[in-house]
Design a protein around this motif. Structure first.
Motif, PDB file in Angstrom:
ATOM      1  N   ALA A  16       0.831  -1.206   0.000  1.00 16.45           N
ATOM      2  CA  ALA A  16       0.000   0.000   0.000  1.00 16.45           C
ATOM      3  C   ALA A  16       0.869   1.262   0.000  1.00 16.45           C
ATOM      4  N   LEU A  17       1.887   1.270   0.849  1.00 11.69           N
ATOM      5  CA  LEU A  17       2.801   2.415   0.876  1.00 11.69           C
ATOM      6  C   LEU A  17       3.538   2.562  -0.450  1.00 11.69           C
ATOM      7  N   GLY A  18       3.926   1.418  -1.048  1.00  8.48           N
ATOM      8  CA  GLY A  18       4.594   1.474  -2.349  1.00  8.48           C
ATOM      9  C   GLY A  18       3.693   2.051  -3.418  1.00  8.48           C
ATOM     10  N   GLY A  19       2.391   1.673  -3.404  1.00  5.92           N
ATOM     11  CA  GLY A  19       1.454   2.232  -4.369  1.00  5.92           C
ATOM     12  C   GLY A  19       1.282   3.736  -4.194  1.00  5.92           C
ATOM     13  N   ILE A  20       1.166   4.175  -2.928  1.00  2.96           N
ATOM     14  CA  ILE A  20       1.037   5.613  -2.658  1.00  2.96           C
ATOM     15  C   ILE A  20       2.296   6.352  -3.110  1.00  2.96           C
ATOM     16  N   ALA A  21       3.466   5.778  -2.803  1.00  5.97           N
ATOM     17  CA  ALA A  21       4.723   6.405  -3.213  1.00  5.97           C
ATOM     18  C   ALA A  21       4.812   6.507  -4.724  1.00  5.97           C
ATOM     19  N   LEU A  22       4.358   5.464  -5.434  1.00  2.08           N
ATOM     20  CA  LEU A  22       4.392   5.496  -6.899  1.00  2.08           C
ATOM     21  C   LEU A  22       3.508   6.605  -7.446  1.00  2.08           C
ATOM     22  N   VAL A  23       2.313   6.762  -6.873  1.00  2.41           N
ATOM     23  CA  VAL A  23       1.419   7.829  -7.318  1.00  2.41           C
ATOM     24  C   VAL A  23       2.040   9.196  -7.079  1.00  2.41           C
ATOM     25  N   VAL A  24       2.632   9.379  -5.891  1.00  2.00           N
ATOM     26  CA  VAL A  24       3.265  10.662  -5.570  1.00  2.00           C
ATOM     27  C   VAL A  24       4.413  10.953  -6.523  1.00  2.00           C
ATOM     28  N   ILE A  25       5.235   9.933  -6.787  1.00  2.29           N
ATOM     29  CA  ILE A  25       6.368  10.110  -7.702  1.00  2.29           C
ATOM     30  C   ILE A  25       5.879  10.466  -9.099  1.00  2.29           C
ATOM     31  N   LEU A  27       3.074  11.964  -9.863  1.00  6.33           N
ATOM     32  CA  LEU A  27       2.567  13.339  -9.847  1.00  6.33           C
ATOM     33  C   LEU A  27       3.709  14.351  -9.886  1.00  6.33           C
ATOM     34  N   ILE A  28       4.759  14.078  -9.103  1.00  6.37           N
ATOM     35  CA  ILE A  28       5.924  14.976  -9.127  1.00  6.37           C
ATOM     36  C   ILE A  28       6.565  14.991 -10.507  1.00  6.37           C
ATOM     37  N   TRP A  29       6.670  13.799 -11.118  1.00  5.70           N
ATOM     38  CA  TRP A  29       7.258  13.701 -12.449  1.00  5.70           C
ATOM     39  C   TRP A  29       6.422  14.460 -13.473  1.00  5.70           C
ATOM     40  N   MET A  30       5.070  14.343 -13.362  1.00  2.00           N
ATOM     41  CA  MET A  30       4.207  15.083 -14.269  1.00  2.00           C
ATOM     42  C   MET A  30       4.345  16.584 -14.083  1.00  2.00           C
ATOM     43  N   HIS A  32       7.073  18.164 -13.064  1.00  5.01           N
ATOM     44  CA  HIS A  32       8.336  18.567 -13.698  1.00  5.01           C
ATOM     45  C   HIS A  32       8.210  18.541 -15.225  1.00  5.01           C
ATOM     46  N   SER A  33       7.484  17.572 -15.751  1.00  3.32           N
ATOM     47  CA  SER A  33       7.292  17.497 -17.200  1.00  3.32           C
ATOM     48  C   SER A  33       6.517  18.711 -17.697  1.00  3.32           C
ATOM     49  N   TRP A  34       5.503  19.122 -16.920  1.00  7.61           N
ATOM     50  CA  TRP A  34       4.735  20.319 -17.288  1.00  7.61           C
ATOM     51  C   TRP A  34       5.642  21.557 -17.299  1.00  7.61           C
ATOM     52  N   GLN A  35       6.452  21.695 -16.241  1.00 10.19           N
ATOM     53  CA  GLN A  35       7.353  22.855 -16.172  1.00 10.19           C
ATOM     54  C   GLN A  35       8.337  22.861 -17.336  1.00 10.19           C
ATOM     55  N   LEU A  36       8.849  21.670 -17.676  1.00 11.89           N
ATOM     56  CA  LEU A  36       9.781  21.575 -18.793  1.00 11.89           C
ATOM     57  C   LEU A  36       9.089  21.918 -20.110  1.00 11.89           C
ATOM     58  N   ALA A  37       7.869  21.398 -20.307  1.00 10.94           N
ATOM     59  CA  ALA A  37       7.130  21.692 -21.536  1.00 10.94           C
ATOM     60  C   ALA A  37       6.810  23.186 -21.638  1.00 10.94           C
ATOM     61  N   GLU A  38       6.471  23.811 -20.501  1.00  5.99           N
ATOM     62  CA  GLU A  38       6.176  25.245 -20.507  1.00  5.99           C
ATOM     63  C   GLU A  38       7.429  26.059 -20.798  1.00  5.99           C
ATOM     64  N   GLU A  39       8.559  25.629 -20.255  1.00  7.41           N
ATOM     65  CA  GLU A  39       9.809  26.337 -20.513  1.00  7.41           C
ATOM     66  C   GLU A  39      10.191  26.235 -21.994  1.00  7.41           C
ATOM     67  N   VAL A 159       0.402  11.940 -24.925  1.00  7.35           N
ATOM     68  CA  VAL A 159       0.988  10.600 -24.923  1.00  7.35           C
ATOM     69  C   VAL A 159       1.607  10.282 -23.569  1.00  7.35           C
ATOM     70  N   MET A 160       2.337  11.264 -23.037  1.00  6.06           N
ATOM     71  CA  MET A 160       2.981  11.076 -21.740  1.00  6.06           C
ATOM     72  C   MET A 160       1.950  10.861 -20.633  1.00  6.06           C
ATOM     73  N   MET A 161       0.888  11.668 -20.657  1.00  6.46           N
ATOM     74  CA  MET A 161      -0.139  11.539 -19.626  1.00  6.46           C
ATOM     75  C   MET A 161      -0.886  10.217 -19.761  1.00  6.46           C
ATOM     76  N   LEU A 162      -1.161   9.806 -20.992  1.00  4.64           N
ATOM     77  CA  LEU A 162      -1.844   8.543 -21.207  1.00  4.64           C
ATOM     78  C   LEU A 162      -0.995   7.371 -20.721  1.00  4.64           C
TER      79      LEU A 162
END
Length: 420
Positions: A16-25, A27-30, A32-39, A159-162
């Motif tokens: 359960a903790l691993g699943g939560i950690a994966l979701v958080v990671i 979200l953080i990755w998304m 950063h991807s948004w910030q990179l795409a905006e830049e 594509v990345m979000m999907l």
């Protein structure tokens, strides 16, 4: 059983903790991807705007000019621009040149242009500093904005979000299936534990009654005292009762509802008691059991009943797993903090690939598809658990067809009663 149930609970919590950690990671990755795409989008808009102004009408409007991006990545600053007509933003040829440049940078998006005499930084607004004759040489600011910028960036990340959503769904489904399977195994394990415990309780009463009836029958009919059939019933009934007691003792210990009754015990007396309890099997196998160099004043701190059972189980194994006449040597030695009791035999030995599992429940030494001795495989599991409860350990060294040596370490107590 309790240890296995605890392990299952730990696995469930960890997954359960691993699943939560994966979701958080993710979200953080998304993020950063948004910030990179905006830049990247900001850089492309800035380069497109600079290139359009520099190339408009052959570059006559901005000879010697250069462009740079401010620190907030939202403002494009253009300096040393020659006189730019005030109506430039409405000129079709300028917009056509700008559209062409935006297309080159793969930006197909509606935009808005405006001129202002004041510098005002706003989010998602790109502006250049220009000099206009209508403002008497003062700086003016050409501003460009994209009302649908966020939607455009989101489309570029489809594509990345999907892929992220698919991965999260896949991992979540797998974790749910694994957890469901573990919960099912946990319920099945608990059912098996309850079944064996109840079965053992149900067996103990009739087995005790059988033993009592045989004893009373032998006393009432003296001619049956030495009868071989009666002796077989007595011996086999005792074996079954011992196995039932092992099951009940292990169940109590692993459920945490059993307390050891510790006292100061003589090692010599414990070992002699264990040997005496196996007089009949020893005589039947014509075994030679010797107690070597055991100090009379050597004491340990433990539960008399269970430690006697521990040594009896080890001796019983030494008798059962021997093809020739059993030769069993029992010795004891001390170190700085405890005593080591060694039981060595001349039995069939233990294959190297089985030495790690012999202390597990329901595991027994076997050759091929045939077990070399009867039993439930609880003896060594009981030995290991009891010795661990006494803050000791048990280890084995063995060679196939050359015998085995079991060593049991236990804390010692001086005859004054003080624990070392």
């Amino acid at each position: 059983m309790k240890i296995q149930r605890n392990n299952i609970s730990v696995i469930l919590i960890a997954s359960a903790l691993g699943g939560i950690a994966l979701v958080v990671i993710q979200l953080i990755w998304m993020r950063h991807s948004w910030q990179l795409a905006e830049e990247i989008f900001n850089q492309r808009v800035s380069m497109a705007l600079c290139a359009t102004i520099e190339t408009y009408k052959g570059g006559a409007l901005c000879a010697g000019s250069h462009c740079s991006i401010s620190k907030n990545s939202e403002t494009l600053v253009m300096t040393n621009v020659s006189h730019l007509p005030a109506g430039l933003v409405d000129k079709p040829d300028f917009r056509a040149e700008l559209n062409k440049t935006l297309a080159f940078y793969q930006i197909d998006l509606d935009y808005q242009l405006s001129l202002s005499s004041t510098k005002k930084c706003q989010p998602d607004v790109y502006q250049t500093a220009v000099s206009l004759p209508t403002l008497n040489g003062k700086e003016a600011y050409l501003r460009m904005s994209f009302p649908n910028k966020k939607s455009f960036i989101l489309r570029s990340m489809n594509v990345m979000m999907l892929a992220t959503v698919v991965i999260l769904i896949f991992v979540t489904v797998v974790l749910l299936l694994v957890n469901w399977s573990l919960m099912k195994q946990k319920r099945l394990l608990q059912t098996n534990v309850d079944f064996f415990n109840n079965m053992a309780h149900e067996f103990r009463t009739p087995l005790s009654n059988i033993g009592l009836a045989v004893s009373m029958l032998s006393k009432k009919h003296t001619e049956l005292k030495d009868n071989q059939l009666v002796e077989v019933i007595r011996r086999e009934n005792k074996k079954l009762l011992q196995e039932v007691e092992r099951v009940l003792h292990l169940a109590k210990v692993e459920n945490g509802d059993y307390a050891l009754e510790k006292e100061q015990l003589s090692v010599e007396h414990l070992l002699q008691t264990a040997v005496d309890s196996l007089v009949m099997p020893i005589a039947e196998r014509q075994a030679n059991v010797s107690l070597e160099d055991i100090p009379h004043d050597l004491y340990i701190w433990g539960d008399k009943q269970h430690l006697t059972n521990v040594f009896r189980n080890l001796l019983d194994n030494a008798l059962k797993y021997t093809k020739e006449r059993p030769l069993i040597h029992i010795s004891a030695k001390t170190d700085e903090q405890g005593v080591i009791v060694a039981i060595q035999d001349n039995g069939i030995g233990i294959p190297s690939h089985q030495r790690e599992i012999i202390f597990e429940k329901f595991q027994r030494i076997h050759q091929g598809d045939q077990h070399s001795a009867k039993g439930f495989g609880l003896g060594l599991a009981y030995v290991k658990r009891m010795i661990e409860l006494h803050k000791g350990f048990v280890r084995v060294s063995s060679e196939e067809n050359r015998g085995s040596k079991f060593e049991v370490y236990l804390p010692t107590v001086l005859n004054t009663g003080l624990t070392l």
